[in-house]
Scaffold this motif. Structure first.
Motif, short mmCIF file in Angstrom:
data_model
loop_
_atom_site.label_atom_id
_atom_site.label_comp_id
_atom_site.label_asym_id
_atom_site.label_seq_id
_atom_site.Cartn_x
_atom_site.Cartn_y
_atom_site.Cartn_z
N GLY A 9 0.79 -1.24 0.00
CA GLY A 9 0.00 0.00 0.00
C GLY A 9 0.82 1.28 0.00
N THR A 11 1.10 3.37 -2.30
CA THR A 11 0.51 4.39 -3.16
C THR A 11 -0.60 5.18 -2.47
N GLY A 12 -0.91 4.83 -1.21
CA GLY A 12 -2.02 5.46 -0.51
C GLY A 12 -1.62 6.73 0.21
N GLU A 13 -2.58 7.32 0.91
CA GLU A 13 -2.33 8.59 1.61
C GLU A 13 -1.23 8.42 2.65
N ILE A 14 -1.34 7.37 3.45
CA ILE A 14 -0.30 7.13 4.46
C ILE A 14 0.94 6.55 3.79
N ARG A 36 -1.60 -2.26 -6.38
CA ARG A 36 -2.13 -2.75 -7.67
C ARG A 36 -1.90 -1.79 -8.83
N ARG A 37 -1.94 -0.48 -8.57
CA ARG A 37 -1.89 0.47 -9.70
C ARG A 37 -0.45 0.65 -10.21
N ASP A 55 -1.12 -7.73 -5.93
CA ASP A 55 -2.35 -7.71 -5.13
C ASP A 55 -2.11 -8.53 -3.87
N ILE A 56 -2.51 -8.00 -2.71
CA ILE A 56 -2.30 -8.77 -1.48
C ILE A 56 -3.17 -10.02 -1.44
N ALA A 76 -1.80 -1.81 3.05
CA ALA A 76 -2.83 -2.00 2.01
C ALA A 76 -4.17 -2.34 2.65
N THR A 113 -0.61 -1.05 10.37
CA THR A 113 -1.44 0.10 10.76
C THR A 113 -2.87 -0.36 10.93
N SER A 114 -3.27 -0.50 12.18
CA SER A 114 -4.67 -0.75 12.48
C SER A 114 -5.36 0.60 12.50
N TYR A 143 -15.88 -1.23 8.68
CA TYR A 143 -14.44 -0.93 8.81
C TYR A 143 -13.96 -1.25 10.23
N LYS A 147 -11.24 -4.05 11.15
CA LYS A 147 -9.99 -3.68 11.82
C LYS A 147 -9.79 -4.53 13.09
N CYS A 171 -5.78 7.72 14.56
CA CYS A 171 -7.13 8.28 14.41
C CYS A 171 -7.29 8.69 12.95
N VAL A 173 -6.71 10.36 9.63
CA VAL A 173 -5.50 10.98 9.08
C VAL A 173 -5.91 12.09 8.11
N1 LIG Z 1 -6.57 7.34 6.27
C1 LIG Z 1 -6.96 7.26 7.54
O1 LIG Z 1 -7.67 8.15 8.05
C2 LIG Z 1 -6.54 6.08 8.37
C3 LIG Z 1 -6.73 6.14 9.77
C4 LIG Z 1 -6.34 5.06 10.55
C5 LIG Z 1 -5.79 3.94 9.97
N2 LIG Z 1 -5.64 3.89 8.61
C6 LIG Z 1 -5.09 2.66 8.03
O2 LIG Z 1 -3.83 2.92 7.42
C7 LIG Z 1 -3.65 2.07 6.28
C8 LIG Z 1 -3.33 2.91 5.05
O3 LIG Z 1 -4.41 3.82 4.85
P1 LIG Z 1 -4.39 4.94 3.72
O4 LIG Z 1 -5.10 6.12 4.27
O5 LIG Z 1 -3.06 5.12 3.14
O6 LIG Z 1 -5.37 4.25 2.67
P2 LIG Z 1 -5.56 4.59 1.12
O7 LIG Z 1 -5.09 5.97 0.82
O8 LIG Z 1 -6.93 4.20 0.79
O9 LIG Z 1 -4.53 3.59 0.43
C9 LIG Z 1 -4.77 2.21 0.44
C10 LIG Z 1 -3.57 1.52 -0.15
O10 LIG Z 1 -3.85 0.11 -0.21
C11 LIG Z 1 -3.55 -0.35 -1.50
N3 LIG Z 1 -4.38 -1.51 -1.79
C12 LIG Z 1 -5.72 -1.62 -1.66
N4 LIG Z 1 -6.14 -2.84 -2.01
C13 LIG Z 1 -5.01 -3.54 -2.33
C14 LIG Z 1 -4.79 -4.87 -2.76
N5 LIG Z 1 -5.81 -5.73 -2.93
N6 LIG Z 1 -3.53 -5.26 -3.01
C15 LIG Z 1 -2.49 -4.39 -2.84
N7 LIG Z 1 -2.65 -3.12 -2.43
C16 LIG Z 1 -3.90 -2.71 -2.19
C17 LIG Z 1 -3.83 0.84 -2.40
O11 LIG Z 1 -3.16 0.79 -3.64
P3 LIG Z 1 -3.82 0.28 -5.01
O12 LIG Z 1 -5.19 0.87 -5.07
O13 LIG Z 1 -2.87 0.81 -6.03
O14 LIG Z 1 -3.80 -1.19 -4.95
C18 LIG Z 1 -3.23 1.95 -1.56
O15 LIG Z 1 -1.83 1.99 -1.73
C19 LIG Z 1 -4.94 1.25 6.18
O16 LIG Z 1 -4.77 0.03 6.84
C20 LIG Z 1 -5.95 2.09 6.92
O17 LIG Z 1 -7.01 1.32 7.42
C21 LIG Z 1 -5.99 4.94 7.80
#
Ligand SMILES: NC(=O)c1ccc[n+]([C@@H]2O[C@H](COP(=O)([O-])OP(=O)(O)OC[C@H]3O[C@@H](n4cnc5c(N)ncnc54)[C@H](OP(=O)(O)O)[C@@H]3O)[C@@H](O)[C@H]2O)c1
Length: 327
Positions: A9, A11-14, A36-37, A55-56, A76, A113-114, A143, A147, A171, A173
């Motif tokens: 993961g 590519t995500g926000e975190i 994946r992307r 893909d995970i 991810a 990251t839970s 969700y 978690k 909390c 993000v």
């Molecule tokens: N954002 C928040 O407010 C927040 C708060 C607390 C905890 N968290 C936790 O922190 C972690 C990261 O969150 P985030 O905010 O960065 O989420 P996000 O921006 O939605 O990013 C999700 C990431 O997971 C990847 N992903 C999703 N499905 C996948 C799959 N099947 N195989 C491989 N990669 C996959 C996505 O990439 P692709 O789409 O390219 O596959 C992306 O890199 C998560 O566990 C989330 O629950 C987030």
């Protein structure tokens, strides 16, 4: 010793903030990211990072990712999705990552990251909540339920192994590069022309505030916590609450996004949540309303004193940074 780190993961926000923090760390030699992307690390001026599409849910791809790293960071996840699709990816995919990491010979540490949501929205949660409280999840919120289930799976899968397991519970993000909170506002789901009209008229963007305080954390502070969990030689494995200091009100959130905050009795949020819980089918997006029912304010003292984490941004500053980026 210089570390090789595998990240799901990135590519995500975190993920992007975490990779940037790991890139800066002298103790990290190389980072391998998988999602994946299509994605180009060089476009971010990252020099230690390589990226592979995967893909995970594909156990072979996960095995290959974790085989040659010292630390696995699992980010991810599907946050905003349907209950069924998110469960498929989050439960089965996360299990793949945990099992593959335990089975591989090289990794000695797993950082997951839970979320605050793992605790669940229970009225008997202590305020503030500490890591001593078991994550029970809330069955009515997909969700939160997932978690908590992932943390239970983590305990089950890693018990008896030598892995050092760090669980971070952030909390919500936010920040200039984490606009998901703003994107989730209901008016952003309106069709284009209606959304544009609502942008000009806050009265068309009513935002209920039942008085539930919110913690926010800046993406760079979460990234710093991840980098600490990856590299620390002194902090004990275990769970760490991660949140900016202070709280913001829902009215402050609404105002930051140009809405019209409307104070509603806390009882209204509880009743809404109870009504939703009683319905046989509720769209997954509406399940997020359960989060407004109960305050889940976390105590972050353990992360500060044991992990050595010191957030640079308060909850209010995090909100302001996001609002300013949106303008
Ligand atoms: N954002 C928040 O407010 C927040 C708060 C607390 C905890 N968290 C936790 O922190 C972690 C990261 O969150 P985030 O905010 O960065 O989420 P996000 O921006 O939605 O990013 C999700 C990431 O997971 C990847 N992903 C999703 N499905 C996948 C799959 N099947 N195989 C491989 N990669 C996959 C996505 O990439 P692709 O789409 O390219 O596959 C992306 O890199 C998560 O566990 C989330 O629950 C987030």
């Amino acid at each position: 010793m210089a570390l090789r780190v595998g990240v799901t993961g990135p590519t995500g926000e975190i993920g992007k903030a975490a990779i940037a923090a790991l890139e800066e760390h002298a103790g990290v030699e190389a980072i391998v990211g998988m999602a994946r992307r299509p994605f180009d690390p060089a476009a971010h001026q990252w020099t230690k990072t390589t990226y592979r599409q995967g893909d995970i849910l594909d156990r072979d791809a996960v095995d290959a990712l974790v085989a040659d790293v010292d630390v696995v960071v699992h980010l991810a996840f599907i946050i905003m999705g349907t209950r069924a699709e998110s469960a498929r990816v989050n439960l089965a995919g996360t299990r793949n990552v945990f099992e593959a990491t335990v089975a591989a010979a090289r990794p000695r540490r797993l950082v997951y990251t839970s979320s605050v949501a793992a605790y669940g929205y229970h009225t008997d949660n202590p305020v503030p909540i500490t890591e001593d409280v078991a994550p029970r999840g809330s069955a009515e919120h997909y969700y939160s339920e997932q978690k908590a289930a992932c943390e239970a799976a983590l305990t089950e899968i890693t018990s008896g192994s030598d892995l050092e397991v760090f669980v971070l519970r952030p909390c919500i993000v936010a920040g200039p590069h984490a606009p998901a909170l703003a994107d989730a506002m209901p008016w952003n789901k309106l069709p284009g022309p209606v959304r544009r009209i609502s942008q000009a008229l806050p009265v068309l963007r009513p935002f209920p505030d039942p008085g539930t305080p919110l913690q926010l954390v800046h993406h760079d502070d979460v990234a710093a916590a991840i980098a600490l969990a990856v590299t620390t030689r002194t902090a004990p494995p275990g769970a760490y609450n991660i949140a900016g200091d202070g709280v913001v009100s829902m009215s402050q959130v609404g105002e930051a996004f140009g809405a019209l905050p409307i104070k509603v009795p806390r009882a209204a949020a509880v009743v809404t949540s109870e009504v939703l819980s009683a319905l046989p089918f509720v769209p997954s997006a509406l399940e997020w309303l359960h989060a407004g029912r109960t305050s889940v304010v976390m105590d972050t003292e353990k992360a500060k004193s044991e992990l050595g984490w010191h957030p640079r941004y308060t909850s209010a500053e995090t909100l302001a940074a996001l609002a300013s980026a949106l303008r």
